[in-house]
Enzyme design. Structure first.
Site, short mmCIF file in Angstrom:
data_model
loop_
_atom_site.label_atom_id
_atom_site.label_comp_id
_atom_site.label_asym_id
_atom_site.label_seq_id
_atom_site.Cartn_x
_atom_site.Cartn_y
_atom_site.Cartn_z
N ASP A 158 -8.85 -7.01 6.22
CA ASP A 158 -7.44 -7.30 6.42
C ASP A 158 -6.91 -7.75 5.06
O ASP A 158 -7.28 -8.83 4.58
CB ASP A 158 -7.27 -8.40 7.47
CG ASP A 158 -5.82 -8.83 7.67
OD1 ASP A 158 -4.94 -8.43 6.86
OD2 ASP A 158 -5.56 -9.59 8.61
N VAL A 159 -6.09 -6.94 4.43
CA VAL A 159 -5.69 -7.20 3.05
C VAL A 159 -4.82 -8.44 2.91
O VAL A 159 -4.60 -8.93 1.80
CB VAL A 159 -4.96 -5.99 2.43
CG1 VAL A 159 -5.90 -4.80 2.33
CG2 VAL A 159 -3.68 -5.64 3.18
N TYR B 77 10.99 -1.52 4.23
CA TYR B 77 9.88 -0.78 3.64
C TYR B 77 10.19 -0.44 2.19
O TYR B 77 9.34 -0.61 1.30
CB TYR B 77 9.64 0.49 4.45
CG TYR B 77 8.49 1.34 3.97
CD1 TYR B 77 7.18 0.90 4.10
CD2 TYR B 77 8.72 2.60 3.40
CE1 TYR B 77 6.12 1.69 3.67
CE2 TYR B 77 7.67 3.38 2.98
CZ TYR B 77 6.37 2.92 3.10
OH TYR B 77 5.33 3.70 2.68
#
Length: 267
Positions: free
Chosen positions: A65-66, A161
């Site tokens: 999980d970054v 985004y």
């Protein structure tokens, strides 16, 4: 077979279980690198690692999980333990939540900020610490951040985004400058993929229809193609080729750049 020789290099690809990440992992393996796939999708990640390992090359998987710094520490140790080095980081993990600004959900925005910005920054942090002189690998290396054409164009319903991928651009350039000035020996670049018909890309096409912007996903895709001088969508393999190039010695005097791989859409 890749035109770029990465034999003897070791690479970590985040978000490598599917889509662009899986294609990038495959491209690096074809170029001769040993590859660790990091992803929260454990079953898919292990499967793609098995598939790539079966056709040649050393490939492994680690759950990553970054957004969790503790997991980055584990991943860096795994690179050293599994491959004996850490030469390449592909900061690919990312999510996209489509919404008009008037419908923006703060939880969704926070998720994008955490994965796309914090995750990329943590990758840079731990790659630098391991790759720089005095680090556990200590031989320098390459980081390629995956931004998006969304960082260079104004397309409705992807404001959050677009903002996060614009931040990836800035992280790339500052990181390249820090690495150079501090003598880390790590080149840092980014690519800006255009729309590719992966699960994520096609979800975007459906989401903009749900937002009332297009009559159908096909109409949304057609609008994007119409804005693209080369007149088509990109392929995952084309993104992987650009990454392999930036990781190779063919790009040894290139750092701090954002390479559009978008058919001209963001010009």
């Amino acid at each position: 077979m890749s035109a770029f020789n990465l034999k003897g290099r070791t690479a970590l690809v985040t978000g490598g279980a599917r889509g662009l990440g899986a294609a990038m992992a495959q491209g690096l393996v074809q170029a001769g690198a040993s590859v660790m796939i990091g992803d929260v999708r454990v079953d898919e990640g292990r499967q793609i690692a098995r598939e790539l390992g079966a056709v040649g090359g050393k490939v492994a998987f680690i759950e990553l999980d970054v957004t969790d710094e503790a997991q980055w520490l584990v991943a860096a140790d795994a690179m050293l333990g599994e491959f004996g080095g850490f030469d390449i980081l592909i900061n690919n993990a990312g999510i996209e939540e489509t919404a008009l600004l008037v419908d923006l959900d703060t939880d969704a925005l926070h998720r994008m900020l955490d994965v796309n910005i914090v995750g990329t920054a943590l990758g840079l942090k731990h790659a630098f610490r391991v790759m720089r002189p005095g680090g556990e690998a200590g031989k320098g290396g390459v980081v390629v951040n995956i931004a998006s054409v969304a960082a260079t164009i104004a397309f409705p319903a992807i404001a959050g985004y677009s903002a996060t991928k614009s931040a990836v651009d800035r992280l790339t350039r500052v990181a390249a400058m820090e690495s150079g000035k501090l003598g880390y020996g790590v080149r840092v670049n980014a690519i800006y993929p255009g729309l590719v018909p992966t699960d994520m890309g096609m979800k975007l096409a459906s989401d903009v229809v749900a937002a009332g912007l297009f009559a159908s996903p096909e109409a949304a895709v057609a609008a994007i193609v119409d804005q693209t001088p080369l007149g088509r969508l990109g392929t995952a393999e084309e993104m992987a080729d650009a990454v392999a190039f930036l990781c190779s010695d063919a790009a040894r005097f290139i750092t701090g750049v954002g390479l559009p791989v978008d058919g001209g859409m963001g010009m």
